[in-house]
Scaffold this active site. Structure first.
Site, short mmCIF file in Angstrom:
data_model
loop_
_atom_site.label_atom_id
_atom_site.label_comp_id
_atom_site.label_asym_id
_atom_site.label_seq_id
_atom_site.Cartn_x
_atom_site.Cartn_y
_atom_site.Cartn_z
N ILE A 274 -9.05 -24.19 -1.35
CA ILE A 274 -8.32 -22.97 -1.75
C ILE A 274 -6.83 -23.23 -1.92
CG2 ILE A 274 -9.97 -21.38 -0.73
CD1 ILE A 274 -8.20 -21.20 1.72
N SER B 93 -3.48 -26.62 -1.92
CA SER B 93 -3.03 -27.98 -1.61
C SER B 93 -1.52 -27.98 -1.57
CB SER B 93 -3.54 -28.98 -2.66
OG SER B 93 -3.02 -28.66 -3.94
N VAL C 280 -6.28 -27.54 1.61
CA VAL C 280 -6.71 -26.43 2.46
C VAL C 280 -8.08 -25.97 1.99
CG1 VAL C 280 -6.11 -24.16 3.37
CG2 VAL C 280 -4.30 -25.74 2.68
N LYS D 148 -6.72 -26.81 7.17
CA LYS D 148 -5.80 -27.70 6.45
C LYS D 148 -6.03 -29.12 6.94
CE LYS D 148 -1.52 -26.36 5.97
NZ LYS D 148 -1.34 -26.22 4.52
N ASP E 194 11.23 -24.77 3.12
CA ASP E 194 10.46 -24.70 1.87
C ASP E 194 9.94 -23.28 1.65
OD1 ASP E 194 9.46 -25.68 -0.48
OD2 ASP E 194 7.64 -26.50 0.37
#
Length: 869
Positions: free
Chosen positions: A518, A520, A526, A540, A636
């Site tokens: 679902i 990345s 993930v 993950k 991030d």
């Protein structure tokens, strides 16, 4: 006549001797000296020694100020009357008690009870020549060469003063009360990485939990000291600040004290009285036992007033000042011989302070199993059970205050039970179902035949379990090699706060062999999974790691696992087998903000939903920056890392995972981390990185929430706007193709007050100019070039909620957007012609630029940089 004259002369000499011997000394006294409160009460109210400038005094004093109470040999600040050190705090003497100074040291003796001291200095290496009181408040025993044999600063009680050091491992003990200076239950301890506050040996607060405490470095702690500018936790031989509490610079008398109330307080003498400058915990309900045994502490957030009550089905015993069972069939405490044990439910929203600082005794167990563990433990007084992680906490010491915090994200799924003995025979622990006496007739019929099949099923399960154990043992031997994780060493060390540990086979089965991917990112992929209890999770797989051992991995996971906030994705558990490192998160059913906001086919996010997402994200970042134990910079922040749960509730993901990247994987980004379009200018220059880098990234996300499109994507202006900009050259992003760098477009429209030009056209007028303008102004304040001009995330939350006025964007600090816009337009045209990827990153480079910004950035084609710094 002559004899009468001699008698009169001797009488005068005696009176003179007594009066001189009872006068207090300045700075020094010498051995074979004896003092008592009665001897010096007339001349100096009990003080026998003053420092050179009379800033401090020493003597035998009573906190109550009368002659009938307990007396302590103490050092007191004269002007404020503040006691900074006490010798015999646990053995007070009467008003006739004495302090003796001899060549062997100091001793405090109760008059009339022999010469056995109630307190004395330790054995000294050489004889004492003098006792000195300095203007800093330090009491010194000196030898004949003026070398220090002993000093009070090295043996603090509940207070340290300006310039005094509290070394690693030392502590301050609060007194029982203002008038009873005996050692109380509250302590302030200097630890290896922080200062801890304890109640009866249990941690309940850390210095870095206070919003006024700033973490500057991660070196080992050496000592704590009070300075003219605040409080500092120091390391590296006193050259580096680990944690600092900045206060207004002042050379006035300043002290840090572990108060009898259970709070750590820094105060300063203002000239008339002591003024509190710092106090922690800020929430008075966070102090254990403030409401007595089993008392519930309520805090009125509006007035910050504290009130106390008893849990349901309990009442207050006024005589004992404690909560007791309301029912006559229940009793406390529970003896080891009690056969009928019951549990009184405290309900959701009731937290116990120790669960934040101690490990659960078990993870992934049922409530009934948790209560069984307590029932079999004589010292266990109750349990707390976390529904989500199925973690079990046992309370093995005296119950402190059970703090009731309404709508708290930290305890929304934590439920508590108090262990009691019950006179009735049908008591059942929590999680157990009550079995009646009537056994079903059908069971008697089916029991013989079903028993055979049951035995066969149990045998098969036992065989499968043994096979898995043999397989695991073989795998351990195969994967355990130098430089890799061993799979059997997890129990060889203890890491506080470690979340639930999953076996690899469990996650393999939950994800159907990692079938449904679902997502990345920089850390790996993930996968969607379903646990045996039907709980959906996101698993993950960490592929880019380079940790030298499993303990480092688990330490990082313990930090992340203990962070709980309604706007942060919760870590449910982990798996560490060989090189297989996996993290198990709660599943977000609406996916990422990136997919929802920028999708061309899905439903359009309404304005109120966008506003709630922006506010929730701000709250999550504010918690990371200032609300949790350790300040965390995400590095991030972008729509891909903002996940949406029920009703589009935002939750920030991938926070605090920076140390899981391998050195090889992160070597390219040793000076930079983030994603193109959201990088703060300081990433491109050599400026220091702080939490303000997250503020910048958040501002860019906020602009995308307003427009519904990526800031750095290809887009064209409307014809009217393009024509107008041909006449008005305020923007530097307009090209012949009409490409737009949205942050600069937002700046232009803000200057003109044309906010509706910025709103997502799919909203079709379902938003006002005032609503758009509010978010645009906040966003522009967040993307100032100078980090100091950006608001904190806590201030951003205040702007959203209206408790803080909206900031005004500073144009001089936003001109750099014009340069960014120009480079975006140029590189976008080249990419469009060459068919190259839109993904670009900045090379960190500093140069002069006359186009309105101090810094320039060169673009190179590359893959997206992802993952925290």
């Amino acid at each position: 006549m002559r004899s009468a004259f001699l008698s009169l002369l001797f009488l005068c000499l005696y009176i003179l001797f007594v009066s001189v011997s009872s006068a207090p000394s300045t700075e020094f006294v010498y051995p074979n000296f004896t003092a008592s409160n009665l001897r010096f009460v007339d001349s100096s109210k009990g003080a026998f020694l003053f420092s050179r400038s009379s800033i401090f005094k020493a003597g035998l004093f009573s906190p109550r100020g009368d002659s009938s109470s307990d007396f302590y040999f103490s050092v007191i600040h004269v002007d404020s009357d503040s006691t900074i050190w006490t010798s015999n705090r646990d053995s007070p003497v009467s008003s006739s008690g004495k302090m003796n100074l001899s060549p062997q040291g100091i001793s405090v003796i109760e008059d009339g009870k022999g010469q056995t001291p109630v307190w004395s200095t330790p054995v000294l290496p050489s004889p004492v020549y003098s006792l000195r009181l300095t203007d800093a408040g330090n009491l010194l025993l000196l030898d004949r060469f003026n070398a220090t044999l002993w000093e009070s600063f090295r043996f603090p009680t509940d207070t340290i003063v300006l310039g005094q050091r509290l070394p690693l491992g030392m502590f301050l003990s609060g007194s029982v009360s203002r008038y009873d200076l005996s050692t109380g239950d509250y302590k302030f301890v200097v630890g290896e990485s922080d200062c801890l506050m304890q109640w009866k040996g249990q941690n309940y607060w850390k210095l870095r939990m206070h919003t006024g405490a700033n973490v500057d470095s991660n070196f080992p702690v050496e000592f704590l000291t009070v300075t003219t500018s605040g409080l500092a936790l120091m390391g590296r031989n006193g050259t580096t600040v680990i944690i600092r509490v900045a206060l207004p610079p002042s050379s006035d008398f300043r002290v840090a004290k572990m108060d009898s109330s259970g709070k750590f307080i820094i105060s300063r003498f203002s000239g008339k009285s002591m003024v509190t400058e710092f106090s922690g915990p800020m929430d008075s309900c966070s102090v254990p036992f403030v409401c007595g045994k089993l008392g519930l502490c309520h805090l009125d957030n509006a007035s910050e007033n504290r009130s106390c009550s008893c849990p349901d089905e309990m009442r207050l015993d006024a005589e004992k000042r404690t909560c007791v069972p309301a029912s006559q069939s229940l009793s406390l405490p529970v003896s080891c011989e009690a056969s009928n044990i019951s549990y009184l439910e405290l309900g959701l929203g009731v937290s116990y302070f120790s669960t934040q600082f101690t490990d659960p005794v078990e993870h992934g167990i049922e409530l009934s199993t948790c209560s069984d563990l307590c029932s079999k433990n004589c010292s266990c007084l109750g349990v707390f059970y976390e529904n989500t992680s199925r973690s079990c906490y046992l309370v093995n010491d005296s119950f402190g205050s059970l703090s009731l915090v309404k709508n708290s994200p930290d305890n929304h799924d934590l439920i508590g039970y108090v262990k009691m003995s019950m006179k009735k025979t049908n008591a059942q622990p929590p999680g157990h179902t009550h079995r009646g006496s009537n056994f079903p007739l059908i069971a008697l019929v089916l029991l013989p035949s079903s028993g055979f099949f049951l035995l066969m099923a149990l045998g098969f399960l036992w065989w499968r379990r043994c096979a898995l154990m043999r397989y695991s043992s073989i795998r351990e031997k195969q994967v355990t090699r130098p430089g890799s994780f061993g799979s059997g060493d997890l129990g060889s060390f203890h890491i506080p706060g470690l979340p639930q540990k999953f076996e690899f086979e469990e996650l393999e089965q939950a994800t159907e062999n990692f079938k449904m991917q679902i997502g990345s990112g920089g850390f790996g992929s993930v996968y969607k999974g379903t646990l045996p209890d039907e709980t959906l999770v996101a698993v993950k797989k960490i592929t880019n790691h380079g940790l030298p051992g499993r303990q480092e991995f688990c330490t990082e996971i313990a930090v992340i696992g203990n962070i709980r906030h309604t706007n942060l994705v919760k870590l449910r558990g982990f798996c560490a087998r060989g090189r297989q490192l996996l993290l198990v998160y709660e599943y977000m059913n609406h996916g990422s903000l990136e997919k929802t906001l920028f999708s061309a086919n899905g439903p359009v996010l309404e304005w109120q939903e966008r506003f709630d997402i922006a506010l929730g994200t701000a709250r999550g970042l504010a918690y990371l920056h200032s609300g949790c134990d350790q300040k965390i910079i995400h590095c991030d922040v972008k729509p891909e890392n903002i996940l949406l749960h029920d009703h589009f509730q935002p939750k920030i993901s991938d926070f605090g995972l920076s140390k899981l990247l391998s050195q090889e994987e992160s070597s390219l980004f040793t000076t930079m981390r983030g994603t193109r379009g959201y990088l703060a200018p300081e990433w491109i220059t050599n400026a220091a990185i702080s939490e303000k880098a997250d503020v910048y990234s958040y501002g860019m996300v906020l602009l995308e929430l307003v427009s519904g499109r990526k800031n750095c994507s290809f887009r064209s202006r409307s014809n009217s706007v393009a024509e107008e900009n041909q006449q008005n050259s305020s923007s530097t992003t307009t090209t012949s193709s009409g490409l737009v760098y949205f942050p600069l477009y937002a700046l232009d429209m803000h200057e003109q007050g044309r906010y509706m030009e910025l709103a997502d056209p799919r909203l079709e007028g379902r938003v006002t100019s005032q609503e758009v303008g509010k978010l645009v102004r906040i966003a522009l304040c967040c993307v100032h070039e100078e980090p100091a001009l950006r608001p904190t995330m806590a201030a951003v939350v205040g702007m959203f909620e209206g408790s803080i006025p909206l900031g005004s964007p500073r144009m001089e600090s936003l001109n750099f957007l014009r340069f960014y816009g120009l480079r975006f337009a140029e590189s976008s045209m080249v990419e469009g012609q060459n068919g190259e990827s839109e993904n670009m990153v900045f090379h960190r480079r500093e140069s002069s630029n006359s186009g309105g910004s101090r810094h320039s950035a060169s673009y190179v084609a590359s893959q997206e940089v992802s993952g925290p710094r």
